[in-house]
Scaffold this motif. Structure first.
Motif, PDB file in Angstrom:
ATOM      1  N   UNK A 175      47.910  43.413  49.060  1.00 59.08           N
ATOM      2  CA  UNK A 175      47.445  44.522  49.937  1.00 59.08           C
ATOM      3  C   UNK A 175      46.448  45.733  48.976  1.00 59.08           C
ATOM      4  N   UNK A 176      47.576  46.080  48.296  1.00 59.82           N
ATOM      5  CA  UNK A 176      47.395  47.459  47.408  1.00 59.82           C
ATOM      6  C   UNK A 176      45.452  47.089  46.356  1.00 59.82           C
ATOM      7  N   UNK A 177      45.820  45.127  45.481  1.00 67.55           N
ATOM      8  CA  UNK A 177      44.420  45.415  44.712  1.00 67.55           C
ATOM      9  C   UNK A 177      42.982  45.174  46.830  1.00 67.55           C
ATOM     10  N   UNK A 178      44.101  44.767  47.505  1.00 66.47           N
ATOM     11  CA  UNK A 178      42.745  44.094  48.442  1.00 66.47           C
ATOM     12  C   UNK A 178      41.751  46.252  48.877  1.00 66.47           C
ATOM     13  N   UNK A 179      43.056  46.676  48.808  1.00 62.75           N
ATOM     14  CA  UNK A 179      42.683  48.815  49.443  1.00 62.75           C
ATOM     15  C   UNK A 179      41.507  48.939  48.365  1.00 62.75           C
ATOM     16  N   UNK A 180      42.239  48.620  47.367  1.00 59.64           N
ATOM     17  CA  UNK A 180      41.049  49.373  45.837  1.00 59.64           C
ATOM     18  C   UNK A 180      39.564  48.693  45.876  1.00 59.64           C
ATOM     19  N   UNK A 193      41.382  54.227  41.873  1.00 60.32           N
ATOM     20  CA  UNK A 193      41.795  54.317  41.056  1.00 60.32           C
ATOM     21  C   UNK A 193      43.842  54.669  41.644  1.00 60.32           C
ATOM     22  N   UNK A 194      43.925  55.073  42.298  1.00 58.79           N
ATOM     23  CA  UNK A 194      46.038  55.140  42.710  1.00 58.79           C
ATOM     24  C   UNK A 194      46.275  54.591  43.055  1.00 58.79           C
ATOM     25  N   UNK A 195      45.391  53.200  43.554  1.00 61.66           N
ATOM     26  CA  UNK A 195      45.728  52.106  44.258  1.00 61.66           C
ATOM     27  C   UNK A 195      46.193  51.028  43.110  1.00 61.66           C
ATOM     28  N   UNK A 196      45.362  51.096  42.263  1.00 59.87           N
ATOM     29  CA  UNK A 196      45.714  50.390  40.997  1.00 59.87           C
ATOM     30  C   UNK A 196      47.103  50.724  40.755  1.00 59.87           C
ATOM     31  N   UNK A 197      47.473  52.280  40.274  1.00 59.62           N
ATOM     32  CA  UNK A 197      48.411  52.885  40.076  1.00 59.62           C
ATOM     33  C   UNK A 197      49.758  52.091  40.974  1.00 59.62           C
ATOM     34  N   UNK A 198      49.815  52.044  41.993  1.00 59.52           N
ATOM     35  CA  UNK A 198      50.516  51.494  43.252  1.00 59.52           C
ATOM     36  C   UNK A 198      50.490  50.266  42.979  1.00 59.52           C
ATOM     37  N   UNK A 199      49.283  49.076  42.608  1.00 58.48           N
ATOM     38  CA  UNK A 199      49.733  47.634  41.867  1.00 58.48           C
ATOM     39  C   UNK A 199      50.474  47.451  40.383  1.00 58.48           C
ATOM     40  N   UNK A 200      50.245  48.526  39.687  1.00 60.99           N
ATOM     41  CA  UNK A 200      50.688  48.754  38.762  1.00 60.99           C
ATOM     42  C   UNK A 200      52.780  47.921  39.051  1.00 60.99           C
TER      43      UNK A 200
END
Length: 381
Positions: A38-43, A66-73
């Motif tokens: 979901x984080x990848x899709x939202x980003x 970029x923030x969603x990318x930090x959550x993905x990490x």
């Protein structure tokens, strides 16, 4: 937000290593992989929206991605070797992505606002407090972006929704009332067509007059440029320029400072925001939330007609009696749910709740009219 994100990212290796050593349960792995997808899709949604924006709005959307990318990490670090192949995002996230790629409309931002507001991170022990706070801030950021689009749509969208809803409810009520009175199906059909034409013309004319009048009233409240022409000729000791600025709502200190600027006692234009700029009048619509008179009238006419034709469709195709009324009621019910859901999506609230509200009001009005038609038919008969 960046400070929180940095602190959470510094804590990731320790959190992840602890979780991996404890061998996460299958349910945790499944949930984390869904979060990751979901984080990848939202980003991706924010990046797709950014492609159709410019300037500050584009920068804001890219910062959200970029923030969603930090959550993905974060979820990648927790999963470690269990990350596996990329998982499909939820149906909601995939739908958002489709809209963002092909339309990029305000509805996408409204849906994204709702998605950010329903983030499960606040109650998930594996999500950091900073991530939960990020999602809350993201909701407000997206709300601000969506507001711009809502303001641009507000006038015409209001006319369209009201027009469609009025067409559905008024003509269904008319058709059911006439049918309940016992008249022939041909009379019901003619009544429905007459109701469609009369209602559409009335709605279009009413919206044109309403919006034009409202814009004229708002325009009448806008200050003029007379202070620029009159200021150099004023008596510096006894002038009413101060009263002008006080009447506009400025504090006495700010008004006195403005008077000094206008009369040449100060050489600076210390607060340009207080200066009206007539050269921008053609480029900037100060009453965009009201909509244009022609736009509102045309939307209201077309959508009323499109709504009003639905209750008479069964009669147009030769159906009669109770069967025609049941089909008409079902078609109108579906349409009422759709219009209510559209309002819910645009406002960032529950589409189902708004749809059911529209359905209850519309069918309730039709049922009351049907009962009145029965009474009238009995009385006349």
């Amino acid at each position: 937000m960046p400070q929180h994100a940095q602190s959470s990212s510094h804590a990731l290796p320790q959190e992840a290593s602890t979780t991996v050593q404890a061998q996460p349960s299958p349910s945790n792995i499944k949930r984390w992989r869904q979060y990751l997808a979901d984080e990848r899709a939202e980003a991706a949604v924010y990046r797709d929206l950014a492609q159709n924006r410019e300037g500050e709005e584009r920068a804001i959307l890219l910062a959200l991605a970029e923030a969603e990318g930090r959550h993905e990490a974060h979820w990648l670090a927790l999963l470690g070797e269990h990350a596996g192949k990329p998982r499909r995002a939820s149906a909601r996230s995939r739908f958002l992505g489709f809209l963002a790629r092909h339309f990029g409309s305000v509805f996408v931002l409204a849906l994204a606002q709702r998605a950010e507001g329903r983030s499960p991170y606040a109650k998930d022990p594996n999500a950091t407090p900073a991530m939960a706070a990020d999602e809350q801030i993201h909701e407000e950021v997206v709300r601000g972006l969506a507001t711009r689009g809502r303001n641009r749509l507000a006038g015409t969208f209001r006319a369209a929704v009201f027009g469609a809803n009025d067409g559905l409810v008024s003509n269904l009520s008319l058709v059911m009332g006439m049918a309940a009175s016992g008249v022939a199906s041909s009379v019901v059909l003619l009544s429905g067509i007459a109701g469609l034409l009369a209602g559409a013309m009335s709605m279009g004319a009413g919206e044109f007059i309403s919006v034009r009048s409202q814009r004229e009233l708002l325009a009448a409240t806008r200050p003029t440029q007379i202070t620029l022409a009159a200021a150099p000729k004023l008596d510096l000791e006894n002038n009413e320029l101060l009263l002008v600025y006080l009447a506009r709502g400025m504090s006495r200190e700010a008004a006195e400072h403005r008077v000094a600027e206008r009369t040449g006692q100060l050489s600076c234009d210390c607060d340009p925001s207080l200066s009206l700029q007539p050269e921008l009048a053609e480029e900037e619509d100060r009453h965009e939330a009201v909509g244009t008179a022609w736009g509102a009238a045309l939307s209201s006419f077309c959508f009323f007609a499109s709504g009003a034709i639905i209750p008479i469709l069964p009669f147009l195709f030769g159906m009669t009696g109770v069967a025609a009324l049941v089909v008409a009621g079902a078609l109108v019910g579906i349409s009422l749910l759709a219009t209510g859901a559209a309002v819910g999506l645009l406002s960032g609230t529950s589409p189902l709740t708004r749809g059911l509200r529209q359905l209850a009001i519309g069918l309730g009005a039709a049922a009351i009219t049907y009962l009145l038609g029965l009474l009238f038919g009995t009385a006349v008969g």
